[in-house]
Design an enzyme around this catalytic site. Structure first.
Site, PDB file in Angstrom:
ATOM      1  N   THR A   1     -13.958  13.417   8.143  1.00 23.92           N
ATOM      2  CA  THR A   1     -12.681  14.056   7.833  1.00 23.92           C
ATOM      3  C   THR A   1     -12.907  15.087   6.728  1.00 23.92           C
ATOM      4  OG1 THR A   1     -12.106  12.428   6.139  1.00 23.92           O
ATOM      5  CG2 THR A   1     -11.465  11.927   8.410  1.00 23.92           C
TER       6      THR A   1
ATOM      7  N   GLU B   1      -9.883  11.688  13.827  1.00 23.29           N
ATOM      8  CA  GLU B   1      -9.833  10.319  14.350  1.00 23.29           C
ATOM      9  C   GLU B   1      -9.474  10.264  15.839  1.00 23.29           C
ATOM     10  OE1 GLU B   1      -8.685  10.201   9.951  1.00 23.29           O
ATOM     11  OE2 GLU B   1      -8.374  11.517  11.677  1.00 23.29           O
TER      12      GLU B   1
ATOM     13  N   LYS C   1      10.965  14.916  -2.015  1.00 27.61           N
ATOM     14  CA  LYS C   1      12.149  14.080  -2.202  1.00 27.61           C
ATOM     15  C   LYS C   1      12.940  14.609  -3.387  1.00 27.61           C
ATOM     16  CE  LYS C   1      13.704   9.306  -1.936  1.00 27.61           C
ATOM     17  NZ  LYS C   1      13.296   7.894  -1.822  1.00 27.61           N
TER      18      LYS C   1
ATOM     19  N   TRP D   1      15.331  14.003   1.593  1.00 25.87           N
ATOM     20  CA  TRP D   1      14.028  14.537   1.985  1.00 25.87           C
ATOM     21  C   TRP D   1      14.125  15.999   2.415  1.00 25.87           C
ATOM     22  CZ3 TRP D   1       9.985  11.857   0.597  1.00 25.87           C
ATOM     23  CH2 TRP D   1      10.066  10.464   0.515  1.00 25.87           C
TER      24      TRP D   1
END
Length: 550
Positions: free
Chosen positions: A187, A334, A445, A450
């Protein structure tokens, strides 16, 4: 009752055997560092793969041993892609855009015995040489410069070695367990150290088959593919394997990835298909817009796949105006990496202005899951309905989805019932299209509500003066967090922060609007072209002391 089918392992050697025997006459072109072109046929490629495989075995390569590569997209890297796993080794691609310390860490963590490196990347290798010991360093000489006597010359190694006879065309290949490891990729390490994902022969072959489908990359013998996505990251989106499987003509672009070089390469090779991250296509679009006659010199069938991060609406519209088909895709290291493709179902296609707008909204989504990739959105109260509104974390599972990381690190990335937690916030509509609204760690937030950074970024990117934009959370004593925008303007364009916030005001509630806009020369990115929001959040925290942000 028992089935009566043969047990036939799905292996990379099987792809090689098929390519050599069926597509031997197909050309593979590579752009060299000096701008020249290397050309040969798949049959020549397969013969060299057999010689490389034999040479590596002669050096002592055993099944399961790792061979690292530090290379651009070209013929020799492609040879390593097949030779190493075809004789039981494990390919360990090193991301040359990472920090040297991370590159060395990855090679050590993977346990690589050998390294194959481009001569033009030797200065980078010298920076990590003291921190990682390879048994052999094999150098691919492309610019003609002399190399250290301690290195092994790639061409000399192939010339002196005996071909591994089981990999020669029509030899039938070598028997390898389809579940054996074939490659390990890491990654990009946006949170902590990079993590290794080990792909099996079976997972790569299945993935290559599925991404070749018409509603994915639509690979066939009639395509010329220039994979701009780097082969040093996540198996080049598995395109090298899929291309050899399907008989695609490959036009590998090498290290020259600036807009001018790409346009020239696409013209020279009459490329019909390419894939890359949005930031790469920005300059490409600007180049074509600056000289309209350039578009006419490219293939009329040119199709660009945009993935790696969200495709801005303005980019897709610009490509439409240039007569270039574009498709949004989504994936992760992944997932080998492709998990979804935003091809339109027939009844969602355009035709009228209203339907064109609806079609564009669907094209901008991350898309439909590939066959065998199962998806769900998990909320605090359980699995969300596919209603296009219920938001939660996107989770996936499937035959080319990782079940763990190398070494067992970060086990919390999987649920108790073994679904991969992607870290993406998403919803899925009734048609099955995935829409990612943000990363969990990138949501803002503010006052208990949100705010989606991705939605603000895409809207900013639609302004005519904006080249790139990123929005992150800045700490706020009253609201906890407030959005702060970082913007890179197009060359020769001017806009103020008030102009850009006004541009957003007609699209979002007032409390969503960024408190300020910071203009920057460049937006920091990871080695894979993703915006480095961790860096921007640190900058935003320091900017909080400014009066206009207080």
């Amino acid at each position: 009752m028992r089935h009566t089918m043969m047990h036939f392992p799905l292996t990379i050697g099987g792809i090689l055997t098929h390519a050599a025997s069926i597509h031997g006459g197909v050309e593979i072109a590579s752009r060299l560092p000096d701008g020249g072109t290397h050309r040969y046929r798949v049959a020549d490629f397969a013969a060299r793969v057999a010689r490389l495989a034999g040479a590596l075995r002669g050096l002592g390569l055993q099944p399961g041993d790792r061979v690292a590569t530090l290379m651009w997209n070209h013929y020799a890297h492609l040879e390593a892609y097949f030779a190493v796993p075809a004789v039981g080794g494990v390919l360990n691609t090193l991301n040359l855009r990472m920090a040297p310390d991370d590159i060395a860490y990855i090679a050590r963590d993977a346990g690589a015995r050998f390294l194959i490196v481009d001569d033009i990347l030797l200065p980078l290798f010298e920076r990590i040489r003291a921190s990682i010991e390879f048994e052999r360093v094999i150098v691919v000489a492309q610019d003609g410069a002399a190399t250290d006597d301690a290195y092994v010359d790639y061409e000399a190694l192939l010339a002196a070695g005996e071909p591994f006879e089981r990999l020669e065309p029509f030899a039938g290949g070598i028997d390898i367990d389809e579940n054996a490891p074939a490659s390990i990729c890491y990654t990009s390490g946006t949170t902590g150290r990079p993590k290794g994902v080990v792909y099996s022969h079976r997972s790569i072959v299945l993935h290559a088959l599925c991404i070749s489908l018409p509603d994915c990359f639509d690979l066939s013998m009639r395509q010329t593919l220039a994979p701009v996505v780097p082969m040093f990251h996540v198996n080049g989106w598995c395109l090298p394997f899929a291309a050899l499987l399907t008989g695609v003509r490959l036009a590998l672009p090498g290290p020259r990835l600036d807009a001018r070089s790409l346009v020239d390469w696409f013209e020279q090779e009459q490329v019909t298909l390419s894939a890359g991250v949005p930031s790469l296509w920005c300059g490409f679009i600007d180049m074509l817009r600056s000289a309209p006659d350039m578009r006419a010199r490219l293939s009329p069938a040119l199709h660009l796949i945009v993935a790696g991060s969200a495709c801005p609406e303005a980019m897709m519209v610009a490509l439409d105006e240039l007569g270039i088909r574009s498709t949004h895709a989504w994936g992760m290291t992944e997932l080998s990496p492709v998990g979804a493709f935003s091809s339109l179902k027939p009844h969602l296609a355009g035709g009228t202005a209203e339907r064109d707008d609806e079609a564009l909204r669907y094209r901008l989504k991350q898309g439909l899951p590939l066959p065998f990739v199962q998806t769900r959105v998990m909320t605090d109260s359980g699995v969300a309905q596919w209603d296009g509104a219920s938001v939660g974390e996107l989770q996936v599972r499937g035959p080319w989805v990782a079940a763990s990381y190398h070494g067992g690190v970060s086990a919390q990335s999987w649920t108790d019932d073994r679904w991969l937690r992607t870290g993406d916030v998403a919803h899925i509509d009734g048609e099955g299209y995935i829409q990612i609204t943000d990363r969990l760690k990138d949501l803002i937030k503010s006052g208990g509500e949100w705010i989606s950074s991705v939605a603000l970024e895409n809207a900013l990117a639609g302004h005519e003066c904006v080249q790139e934009a990123a929005v992150v959370a800045a700490p706020d004593p009253k609201w906890q967090e407030r959005p702060l925008a970082f913007v890179k303007l197009r060359d020769g364009r001017h806009a103020t922060g008030e102009d850009l916030i006004g541009h957003l005001a007609s699209r979002f509630p007032r409390w969503w609007l960024p408190d300020a806009v910071e203009f920057v020369d460049e937006i920091p990115k990871t080695s894979t072209g993703k915006i480095q929001k961790t860096v921007l959040r640190e900058i935003a925290a320091t900017l909080r002391a400014k009066p206009e942000l207080a």
